[in-house]
Scaffold this active site. Structure first.
Site, PDB file in Angstrom:
ATOM      1  CG  ASP A  78      -0.347   0.050   2.531  1.00 48.55           C
ATOM      2  OD1 ASP A  78       0.899  -0.028   2.613  1.00 48.55           O
ATOM      3  OD2 ASP A  78      -1.085   0.163   3.537  1.00 48.55           O
ATOM      4  CG  ASP A 101       0.538  -4.067   2.261  1.00 47.42           C
ATOM      5  OD1 ASP A 101       0.282  -4.719   3.281  1.00 47.42           O
ATOM      6  OD2 ASP A 101       1.203  -3.012   2.249  1.00 47.42           O
ATOM      7  CD  GLU A 127       0.850  -1.460   8.134  1.00 47.35           C
ATOM      8  OE1 GLU A 127       0.554  -0.692   9.080  1.00 47.35           O
ATOM      9  OE2 GLU A 127       1.242  -1.047   7.033  1.00 47.35           O
ATOM     10  CD  GLU A 133       8.332  -0.381   7.532  1.00 46.91           C
ATOM     11  OE1 GLU A 133       7.315  -1.055   7.282  1.00 46.91           O
ATOM     12  OE2 GLU A 133       8.535   0.757   7.060  1.00 46.91           O
TER      13      GLU A 133
HETATM   14  O1  KIV Z   1       3.349  -1.026   1.623  1.00 46.88           O
HETATM   15  C1  KIV Z   1       4.511  -1.415   1.683  1.00 46.88           C
HETATM   16  O2  KIV Z   1       5.293  -1.339   0.732  1.00 46.88           O
HETATM   17  C2  KIV Z   1       4.959  -1.971   2.947  1.00 46.88           C
HETATM   18  C3  KIV Z   1       6.394  -1.756   3.267  1.00 46.88           C
HETATM   19  C4  KIV Z   1       6.545  -0.432   3.917  1.00 46.88           C
HETATM   20  C5  KIV Z   1       6.913  -2.804   4.117  1.00 46.88           C
HETATM   21  O3  KIV Z   1       4.191  -2.454   3.712  1.00 46.88           O
END
Ligand code: KIV
Length: 291
Positions: free
Chosen positions: A46, A85, A117, A184
């Protein structure tokens, strides 16, 4: 075409101590190149909201946007392990919504897994999605969707209590069924500790060399994102400069008449120029039949 990257393949790489490679990707041409290079895991992150759409955070990104980008990436990278994501509010409201949205990545974009997340509070969601047969990658440490709670894009787990929480969260997510965890912006000691306790791949984005694999955001590593550069980024190219130079050279060429040159023009068929001159000299047709 290479063999499809699967979870057993990733587990095997981990077991043999071979670092797993992972990059973000948002579009077809970049996916073609990542496939050609042989990247193991592609994350349709995202982060597209910031790198491609110019938002100040990832929060405005929606499921519909993510699915379109994931479809484009899958078309370019059929062999990579593709992770969608889950954007803000696509999995936090209820487990039912979380399963349905995770399912969209699998059904509409042929993803291999989803990422979400959060630590212990997300364990029921991870359990529910994996229970529906969809592999989940957890994401701990700096979690950009919680930007307001974290007070900005800053490293996490830098004191013992915070680090212990990250280590515990890692074990909880693994217990909930996560097939891998992304870590991260935490100190390398924390990355090593989480990795040494886990039986699943732990991938680092700013968590040091002690993890099972590494991720970078493609626009960061190509020097194609100017707003800010986190400490963990290594730049492998300077696309911003290369592209800017190309645009300036184009403007100069057009202004000076160097572009287009004869090789950029379509030649008329042999003898047709003379015929055109005659037609023009003869004047416009006077009757409908002549037209
Ligand atoms: O959205 C993304 O690219 C991520 C990275 C920050 C790990 O979640």
């Amino acid at each position: 075409m290479r063999d499809k990257v699967t979870i057993p393949y990733l587990m095997d790489k981990r077991a043999r101590g071979q670092p797993i490679t992972m990059l973000t990707c948002y579009d077809y041409p970049m996916a073609l190149l990542q496939e050609k290079a042989g990247v193991d895991i592609i994350l349709v992150g995202d982060s597209v909201g910031m790198t491609v759409y110019g938002y100040p955070s990832t929060l405005p990104v929606t499921m519909d946007m993510m699915v379109v980008h994931a479809q484009a990436v899958r078309r370019g990278a059929p062999g990579a392990f593709l992770i969608g994501d889950m954007p803000f509010l696509s999995y936090q409201v209820s487990v039912e919504e979380a399963i349905r949205h995770a399912g969209r990545f699998m059904q509409e974009a042929a993803c291999d897994a989803v990422k979400l997340e959060g630590g212990r509070t997300m364990a029921p969601v991870v359990r529910a999605i994996t229970g529906a047969g969809i592999p989940v990658m957890g994401h701990l440490g700096l979690t950009p969707q919680s930007l307001a709670m974290l007070g900005g894009f800053r490293a996490q787990g830098r004191d013992a209590a915070a680090a212990a929480r990250v280590v515990e969260d890692g074990a909880i997510l693994e217990g909930a069924g996560a097939f891998a965890i992304l870590l991260e912006a935490v100190p390398p000691e924390v990355g090593r500790e989480v990795t040494s306790r886990a039986a699943i791949p732990i991938i680092s984005i700013g968590a040091g060399p002690g993890c099972d694999g590494q991720l970078l955001i493609v626009h960061d590593m190509l020097g194609f994102f100017e707003a800010f550069t986190p400490r963990f980024v290594k730049k492998y190219a300077d696309l911003n400069s290369a592209i800017l130079e190309a645009f300036q050279a184009y403007l100069d060429d057009v202004a000076s008449g160097r572009f287009p040159a004869p090789e950029h023009c379509y030649p008329m068929k042999k003898g047709e120029w003379e015929r055109l001159r005659q037609l023009i000299a003869a004047g416009p047709p006077t009757t409908p039949e002549e037209v």
